[in-house]
Scaffold this active site. Structure first.
Site, PDB file in Angstrom:
ATOM      1  N   ASP A 137      24.533  39.861  27.319  1.00 15.27           N
ATOM      2  CA  ASP A 137      23.909  38.633  27.789  1.00 15.27           C
ATOM      3  C   ASP A 137      25.033  37.609  27.932  1.00 15.27           C
ATOM      4  O   ASP A 137      25.542  37.085  26.951  1.00 15.27           O
ATOM      5  CB  ASP A 137      22.860  38.155  26.783  1.00 15.27           C
TER       6      ASP A 137
ATOM      7  N   TRP B 166      19.696  33.637  20.247  1.00 16.15           N
ATOM      8  CA  TRP B 166      19.297  34.389  21.446  1.00 16.15           C
ATOM      9  C   TRP B 166      19.415  35.887  21.220  1.00 16.15           C
ATOM     10  O   TRP B 166      18.583  36.669  21.703  1.00 16.15           O
ATOM     11  CB  TRP B 166      20.124  33.931  22.643  1.00 16.15           C
TER      12      TRP B 166
ATOM     13  N   LYS C 283      23.249  27.690  33.183  1.00 19.23           N
ATOM     14  CA  LYS C 283      24.305  27.173  32.316  1.00 19.23           C
ATOM     15  C   LYS C 283      25.651  27.110  33.039  1.00 19.23           C
ATOM     16  O   LYS C 283      26.341  26.108  32.975  1.00 19.23           O
ATOM     17  CB  LYS C 283      24.424  28.034  31.060  1.00 19.23           C
TER      18      LYS C 283
END
Length: 360
Positions: free
Chosen positions: A171, A101, A195
């Site tokens: 993030d 990511w 999540k």
């Protein structure tokens, strides 16, 4: 029958949250309508929206001088919005690579300016988080970006790096609210909800107010953070149902004692699962370096891929699903977010012991 869902995302939600949403599905609060049917300009939805924002501010202990935005597009859109809004005249930023990511975030930033790798653990397969000696920050960068937890490789930043006066962007999609965090260390923190916060479809952004005016006026309206800050994330129709469930999840967490109490639970879960891996005599092998192991995504391998396939199939038969590792790395991954009860981790540990005895 409910299963233990170890999915990395969309992930397990607290059962009390699901039950409350179910009770209110057709008639929320006596309004005669579902939240999904409410006008986002209505008094009824306004109360839901404001409650979610207020709960997030309390849980994250967001200091004055920061705005909380509820956006769409997931963390993936933030890979673009961050550079579009924060790159200044120097037009360069530092990125720390700790997994897939963060690499995607770097790639998007490179479309808009100079995105420099200030540190990376790719050489060892992203098994660790770069130490201070492996980091080389540019004091003149517009910002530094890192991914606080890495779902695919099972690593997590347990101590944030020192970046000086350069704005730090994080993030936090897969570990937000898993433990207390000093938001003041960040200039901007973002997290997709699916999540550890709520259902897919809403993204939380916490941004320091002095950065809201950095974006050029030529940037499309919907891509400007200041647009959403000025309108309390109601410039356009927000994902109302997702925000409602996020608010319920935040209330659930507050009722359990907030992030400090949640941290104790999460550490117990992670410690117990890693102890089972390390105590298996090599039958199970953790993939992340011990010091950087994630509390949220526990990744491990078995002696052979055939055994891993048998393990996953047998686990599913025992009511434990979505344990397969990411397709890019294979193996096993147990995502044990806030909503995963300790009984679920205990059930997995018991199954792991039985499986090892039968197949070791």
């Amino acid at each position: 029958m409910r299963v233990y869902n170890f999915s990395a995302g969309p992930a397990v939600l607290p059962q009390p949250v699901l039950e409350e949403a179910q009770r209110q599905l057709l008639d929320h609060g006596g309004s005669g309508q579902s939240v999904m049917e409410m006008s986002h300009r209505s008094r009824e939805y306004g109360a839901i929206h404001d409650a979610a924002l207020a709960s997030l501010r309390r849980l994250l202990a967001v200091p004055d001088g920061y705005s909380i935005l509820l956006l769409q597009g997931g963390a993936s859109l933030q890979f673009s919005m961050v550079p579009l809004n924060l790159l200044g005249p120097r037009c360069r930023a530092d990125y720390v690579l700790t997994g897939s990511w963060s690499k995607k975030a770097l790639k998007e930033a490179a479309r808009h300016g100079e995105a420099r790798v200030a540190g990376s653990s790719e050489a060892d397969g992203f098994r660790h988080v770069p130490s201070a000696g492996e980091l080389d920050f540019d004091a003149d960068a517009d910002y530094v970006h890192l991914t606080t937890n890495n779902t695919i490789f099972g690593t997590q930043w347990h101590h944030l790096p020192e970046v000086g006066s350069v704005p730090l962007v994080g993030d936090a999609s897969s570990d937000v609210l898993c433990r207390p965090v000093d938001v003041s260390r960040f200039a901007l923190l973002y997290a997709g909800a699916q999540k550890n916060l709520g259902p897919a479809g809403v993204t939380v952004v916490v941004v320091r107010d002095d950065l809201l005016e950095r974006a050029p006026d030529t940037l499309p309206t919907m891509l400007q953070y200041r647009t959403h800050a000025a309108q309390r994330s109601l410039y356009n129709t927000p994902p109302t149902w997702c925000i409602y469930v996020l608010g319920l999840a935040c209330r659930w967490l507050e009722e359990r004692g907030g992030t400090a109490a949640m941290a104790e639970v999460n550490q117990r879960k992670a410690d117990a699962l890693y102890a089972a891996i390390d105590g298996s005599g090599g039958f199970y092998r953790g993939t992340a370096e011990t010091a950087d192991r994630s509390w949220m995504n526990v990744t491990f391998r078995l002696p052979a891929e055939e055994l891993e396939a048998s393990f996953l199939a047998a686990a599913a038969e025992h009511g434990m699903i979505n344990l397969k590792g990411h397709r890019s790395v294979g193996g096993v991954r147990a995502s044990i977010y806030n909503a995963m009860p300790e009984e679920g981790v205990a059930a997995l540990i018991g199954f792991m012991g039985d499986f090892a005895r039968r197949n070791g």
